[in-house]
Structures are given as structure tokens and as C-alpha cells.
Design a protein around this motif. Structure first.
Motif, PDB file in Angstrom:
ATOM      1  N   PHE A  69       9.626  97.044 -39.540  1.00 29.98           N
ATOM      2  CA  PHE A  69      11.025  97.240 -39.156  1.00 29.98           C
ATOM      3  C   PHE A  69      11.888  97.339 -40.395  1.00 29.98           C
ATOM      4  CE2 PHE A  69      10.374  92.647 -39.143  1.00 29.98           C
ATOM      5  CZ  PHE A  69      11.516  92.130 -39.728  1.00 29.98           C
ATOM      6  N   GLY A  70      13.014  98.010 -40.246  1.00 29.54           N
ATOM      7  CA  GLY A  70      13.880  98.291 -41.369  1.00 29.54           C
ATOM      8  C   GLY A  70      14.660  97.073 -41.819  1.00 29.54           C
ATOM      9  N   MET A  71      15.014  97.070 -43.096  1.00 30.30           N
ATOM     10  CA  MET A  71      15.825  95.999 -43.667  1.00 30.30           C
ATOM     11  C   MET A  71      17.295  96.303 -43.429  1.00 30.30           C
ATOM     12  SD  MET A  71      15.770  94.739 -47.623  1.00 30.30           S
ATOM     13  CE  MET A  71      14.072  94.174 -47.438  1.00 30.30           C
ATOM     14  N   SER A  72      18.078  95.254 -43.217  1.00 27.85           N
ATOM     15  CA  SER A  72      19.504  95.438 -42.988  1.00 27.85           C
ATOM     16  C   SER A  72      20.170  96.122 -44.175  1.00 27.85           C
ATOM     17  CB  SER A  72      20.182  94.094 -42.729  1.00 27.85           C
ATOM     18  OG  SER A  72      21.586  94.233 -42.713  1.00 27.85           O
ATOM     19  N   GLN A  73      21.024  97.075 -43.884  1.00 27.33           N
ATOM     20  CA  GLN A  73      21.778  97.783 -44.912  1.00 27.33           C
ATOM     21  C   GLN A  73      23.207  97.260 -45.030  1.00 27.33           C
ATOM     22  OE1 GLN A  73      20.226 100.595 -46.702  1.00 27.33           O
ATOM     23  NE2 GLN A  73      18.508  99.522 -45.792  1.00 27.33           N
ATOM     24  N   THR A  74      23.562  96.267 -44.232  1.00 29.00           N
ATOM     25  CA  THR A  74      24.952  95.797 -44.214  1.00 29.00           C
ATOM     26  C   THR A  74      25.061  94.287 -44.364  1.00 29.00           C
ATOM     27  OG1 THR A  74      24.873  95.796 -41.779  1.00 29.00           O
ATOM     28  CG2 THR A  74      25.776  97.759 -42.862  1.00 29.00           C
ATOM     29  N   SER A  75      24.746  93.555 -43.299  1.00 34.56           N
ATOM     30  CA  SER A  75      25.009  92.113 -43.291  1.00 34.56           C
ATOM     31  C   SER A  75      23.915  91.291 -43.958  1.00 34.56           C
ATOM     32  CB  SER A  75      25.204  91.621 -41.851  1.00 34.56           C
ATOM     33  OG  SER A  75      24.038  91.881 -41.074  1.00 34.56           O
ATOM     34  N   GLY A  76      22.736  91.839 -44.131  1.00 32.27           N
ATOM     35  CA  GLY A  76      21.647  91.084 -44.753  1.00 32.27           C
ATOM     36  C   GLY A  76      20.751  90.404 -43.747  1.00 32.27           C
ATOM     37  N   GLY A  93      10.970 106.330 -48.610  1.00 30.59           N
ATOM     38  CA  GLY A  93      11.577 105.889 -47.361  1.00 30.59           C
ATOM     39  C   GLY A  93      12.547 104.754 -47.620  1.00 30.59           C
ATOM     40  N   ALA A  94      12.730 103.923 -46.601  1.00 33.05           N
ATOM     41  CA  ALA A  94      13.686 102.819 -46.695  1.00 33.05           C
ATOM     42  C   ALA A  94      12.972 101.505 -46.971  1.00 33.05           C
ATOM     43  CB  ALA A  94      14.485 102.714 -45.400  1.00 33.05           C
ATOM     44  N   SER A  95      13.693 100.572 -47.603  1.00 29.62           N
ATOM     45  CA  SER A  95      13.164  99.221 -47.769  1.00 29.62           C
ATOM     46  C   SER A  95      13.015  98.564 -46.396  1.00 29.62           C
ATOM     47  CB  SER A  95      14.099  98.385 -48.642  1.00 29.62           C
ATOM     48  OG  SER A  95      14.222  98.944 -49.929  1.00 29.62           O
ATOM     49  N   GLY A  96      12.018  97.714 -46.250  1.00 26.85           N
ATOM     50  CA  GLY A  96      11.805  97.080 -44.960  1.00 26.85           C
ATOM     51  C   GLY A  96      10.709  96.046 -45.005  1.00 26.85           C
ATOM     52  N   TYR A  97      10.129  95.775 -43.838  1.00 28.35           N
ATOM     53  CA  TYR A  97       9.148  94.704 -43.692  1.00 28.35           C
ATOM     54  C   TYR A  97       7.863  95.254 -43.070  1.00 28.35           C
ATOM     55  CZ  TYR A  97      13.459  92.112 -44.253  1.00 28.35           C
ATOM     56  OH  TYR A  97      14.654  91.643 -44.729  1.00 28.35           O
ATOM     57  N   CYS A  98       6.743  94.690 -43.484  1.00 25.51           N
ATOM     58  CA  CYS A  98       5.446  95.109 -42.970  1.00 25.51           C
ATOM     59  C   CYS A  98       4.620  93.893 -42.558  1.00 25.51           C
ATOM     60  CB  CYS A  98       4.662  95.883 -44.030  1.00 25.51           C
ATOM     61  SG  CYS A  98       5.126  97.622 -44.133  1.00 25.51           S
ATOM     62  N   PRO A  99       3.851  93.986 -41.467  1.00 24.49           N
ATOM     63  CA  PRO A  99       2.988  92.867 -41.076  1.00 24.49           C
ATOM     64  C   PRO A  99       1.809  92.685 -42.019  1.00 24.49           C
ATOM     65  CG  PRO A  99       2.644  94.746 -39.629  1.00 24.49           C
ATOM     66  CD  PRO A  99       3.819  95.080 -40.486  1.00 24.49           C
ATOM     67  N   GLN A 100       1.392  93.775 -42.700  1.00 22.69           N
ATOM     68  CA  GLN A 100       0.372  93.645 -43.738  1.00 22.69           C
ATOM     69  C   GLN A 100       0.598  94.739 -44.774  1.00 22.69           C
ATOM     70  OE1 GLN A 100      -3.088  93.929 -41.069  1.00 22.69           O
ATOM     71  NE2 GLN A 100      -3.596  95.860 -42.082  1.00 22.69           N
TER      72      GLN A 100
END
Length: 388
Positions: A69-76, A93-100
Motif C-alpha cells: 500500500f502507498g505511503m501517505s503524501q500529506t499527513s504522514g 514508482g511511489a514510496s510505500g510498504y511491502c509485506p516482504q
């Protein structure tokens, strides 16, 4: 009867505090910057640079990350002791999170790290940057408390794109005293093994109350980085309390602590930690033994003028402290058989220049903060009782 051993309850109220996680790239820092921060490439080195006492640590492994899922671009986004917000993105692409982080099939909006054969199968942050520089393609880490050190595992710092010896991203660390420290990134590497990064604020600055206030991590060229296993360290107060008794003997005739004589009780409070207490957070409750009577008059009556206030409790700052004591507002009592839980459970009792056997608890809630530092700031509270 050992009058030096009494039942005493000391309650210290602190605001909830959390920590900051920040990221930086390994590199060479100047001599001036070396006096501000130390960098570490192993957990052992990082731990050895931290103070031995007066700290608390958190660990964030991003175990709650179950999907891309994507990382917040506003509030954090808020994690264990820090928040992080990303701006813009790179060709990855965009900064974000990965399960692995070793998932070669990362999907929109966040690709996982399929560029490095050594990437671990653990959840984490993927930082994607372009070459826009500070102010555009960046990540900002903001503390939710005072942080003196952080550490993390990382993978795939700088993917090979045909160039050599190119710094791909950089870090600017902002400290609470207004100082900034820039740390340069390494040369380009391909399929690098996982590494460790740590940063600790210099000991002299920790003593002065300086901490990391925010960290800006920005791209210089296209960059993709995996971050996992974050450790954060914060300084905390370490409060010690000691109570001693001495015979009250203003004439110097050699009085003993026997029935009918008076004694001074001294409560000493010292901070040996790496942070000050929260403002107005000290709450001292002293339980008087049943075989003494509290002197509810000016503590100096009948003796030398030692304390400026006309009050039953005297106050002294033994080493620099930051605490203020006003008996009119910071001193109360309790006649209850059970200990008060806070200052509001105690009541004011006017001076009557008498020995009071009904006062069972002395309540003290001084103003200000009990500082920290190499002097181990200390304050004393003194009062008189008469032995029954």
C-alpha cells in the motif's frame, strides 16, 4: 525505632513519550559534524555508543504490513515512535510498504524490492526517489518524542544504472538546537547484501537536552531502498529518592533522637537520567510514622534562619535543577489513613505553630522540571517532627 526508615511513596508523572526513526546513508562526515552525531555500521557499535542508563528503546518490524500500500503524501503514517510522509516519486514508482521486501511481483502502487537478490522476505518501507532533490522527491521522518539514537536494517541502497561513483540520495538531520547535519550517500552498488545503519547524538549534546527533531531523506538520482527492523532510543529521567533523619539541635548540645526531642527529615530527589522530567510532574508523598508529630510552623522557629520561606517545609537546590517550590501552592497534607494518589487528594492546612499528630502524609508538587546532566541535579525538602 529506626527513624531513618519510613514508609514513603514517590509518584512521578510523565507525559507519554515516543521516539523518532530516521534514515541516513553511510558516508564521511566532517569533524564538526562528528561532534554532533556518530554513525555506526553494526548493532554492537550502535549499542556501545548509547548511554548505559537513562534510556528506553523501541523496536518496529512493520509486522502489521500485510499487503502493498502507498505511503501517505500529506499527513504522514504513524509507526512505533515516528511518523513518515513521502512527496513525489521516482521512475520506480511511489514510496510505500511491502509485506516482504524480496517480492518480485510487487503491484501498484508500491513495487517491492525485486532488484536485489539479497532482499529479505520481511515487511518494510520501500523508499522511491527521483533526482528532483530536496523539497520534492523526499521522505520526512518526524518524532513523536525526544530521540537520541536510531538504527535500522536496510537493503538495496543504490541500484546500478550504468553509472559509477554517483551519490544517489542524501540525508539532512535536523536537531532540536537548530543544527543540521548532512550525510552523503555511498557510491553506486549492485545487489548489495543487507546492511545496518545507526546514528547517536553526541553525549555532550544529550546532556544539554538536544535530540533529533526531524530527518529529511531526498533523492539525487533515481533510488530505491528497503528499510526494516527499526530501533529507536530515547533518553528518560532516572529519579532516585532518599530520606534521612538528623537530630534537631540548634543549640549544639548533642541531642539524641529520643522521645520528646525533635528531628529533621530530609527528602533528597536526584535525576541521574538522560532527560529532564516533564514540567510540574514531580509528586512526592511522604508517609509519616505514627510515633512522630509534624511541626506545623516555620521550620526555622527556635533555630538559625536556614530557609527563606516561612513554612513547615524547607527547600534547597543542591545541584542545578529547574525546580521551584512555593509552599502556598506546592505544599499540602493528608490526614487520611490511606495514601493520596495525586495532589488533588491533599488539602491545605494553615500554619498554627503546633505539633500535629493528625497529619499523616505530606504532599509536595513543585513547579518546573528536574533537569538532567553530569551534575545529577538534586533537590532537597526538609521538615521537622517531634518524637512521641
Amino acid at each position: 525505632m529506626d527513624l531513618g526508615k519510613v514508609g514513603m511513596q514517590t509518584l512521578l508523572k510523565y507525559l507519554n513519550v515516543t521516539l523518532l526513526f530516521a534514515v541516513f546513508l553511510p558516508g564521511t562526515i566532517t569533524a564538526a559534524e562528528a561532534q554532533t552525531l556518530s554513525t555506526h555500521s553494526s548493532l554492537a557499535s550502535y549499542n556501545s555508543a548509547l548511554p548505559g542508563t537513562g534510556i528506553t528503546s523501541n523496536f518496529e518490524d512493520f509486522s502489521s504490513v500485510g499487503s502493498n500500500f502507498g505511503m501517505s503524501q500529506t499527513s504522514g503514517d504513524t509507526w512505533n515512535g515516528f511518523s513518515v510522509v513521502a512527496s513525489s516519486a521516482g521512475s520506480f514508482g511511489a514510496s510505500g510498504y511491502c509485506p516482504q521486501l524480496n517480492d518480485p511481483f510487487g503491484s501498484f502502487p508500491t513495487p517491492c524490492l525485486d532488484y536485489n537478490a539479497f532482499a529479505p522476505a520481511v515487511p518494510g518501507i520501500v523508499g522511491a526517489f527521483s533526482n528532483a532533490g530536496a523539497g520534492n522527491a523526499q521522505m520526512v521522518f518526524t518524532p513523536s518524542g525526544k530521540t537520541i539514537g536510531f538504527a535500522l536494517d536496510y537493503v538495496d541502497w543504490n541500484d546500478e544504472n550504468g553509472t559509477t561513483n554517483v551519490e544517489r540520495s542524501a540525508i539532512r538531520v535536523f536537531l532540536s538546537n537548530g543544527a543540521t547535519v548532512d550525510v552523503a550517500g555511498p557510491a553506486v552498488s549492485t545487489d548489495a547484501s543487507p546492511g545496518f545503519l545507526g546514528m547517536v547524538v553526541d553525549a555532550s549534546l544529550i546532556e544539554a537536552g538536544v535530540y533529533i527533531s526531524s530527518v529529511l531523506w531526498y533523492g539525487l538520482e533515481d533510488e530505491l531502498v528497503g528499510i526494516y527492523n527499526v530501533r529507536t532510543t530515547q533518553g528518560i529521567p532516572v529519579i532516585s529518592v532518599e530520606k534521612n533523619s538528623t537530630a534537631w539541635d540548634p543549640a549544639g548540645i548533642g541531642k539524641f533522637s529520643i522521645p520528646g526531642n525533635e528531628i529533621y527529615y530530609t527528602i533528597s530527589i536526584e535525576n541521574n537520567g538522560n532527560d529532564s522530567t516533564d514540567s510540574n510532574s514531580l509528586f512526592i508523598v511522604d508517609n509519616l510514622p505514627s510515633d512522630v508529630e509534624f511541626w506545623n510552623g516555620d521550620i526555622d522557629d527556635g533555630g538559625n534562619e536556614t530557609f527563606a520561606d516561612v513554612a513547615p517545609v524547607g527547600f534547597q537546590q543542591i545541584a542545578g535543577s529547574g525546580i521551584a517550590f512555593n509552599p502556598a501552592t506546592n505544599l499540602r497534607y493528608s490526614t487520611s489513613t490511606s495514601a493520596p494518589s495525586d495532589f488533588d487528594d491533599c488539602v491545605s492546612i494553615p500554619l498554627d505553630s503546633s505539633f500535629r499528630s493528625d497529619i499523616r502524609y505530606i504532599c509536595i508538587n513543585p513547579s518546573g522540571v528536574l533537569d538532567h546532566g553530569s551534575t545529577s541535579p538534586q533537590i532537597d525538602f526538609v521538615f521537622r517532627v517531634r518524637i512521641k
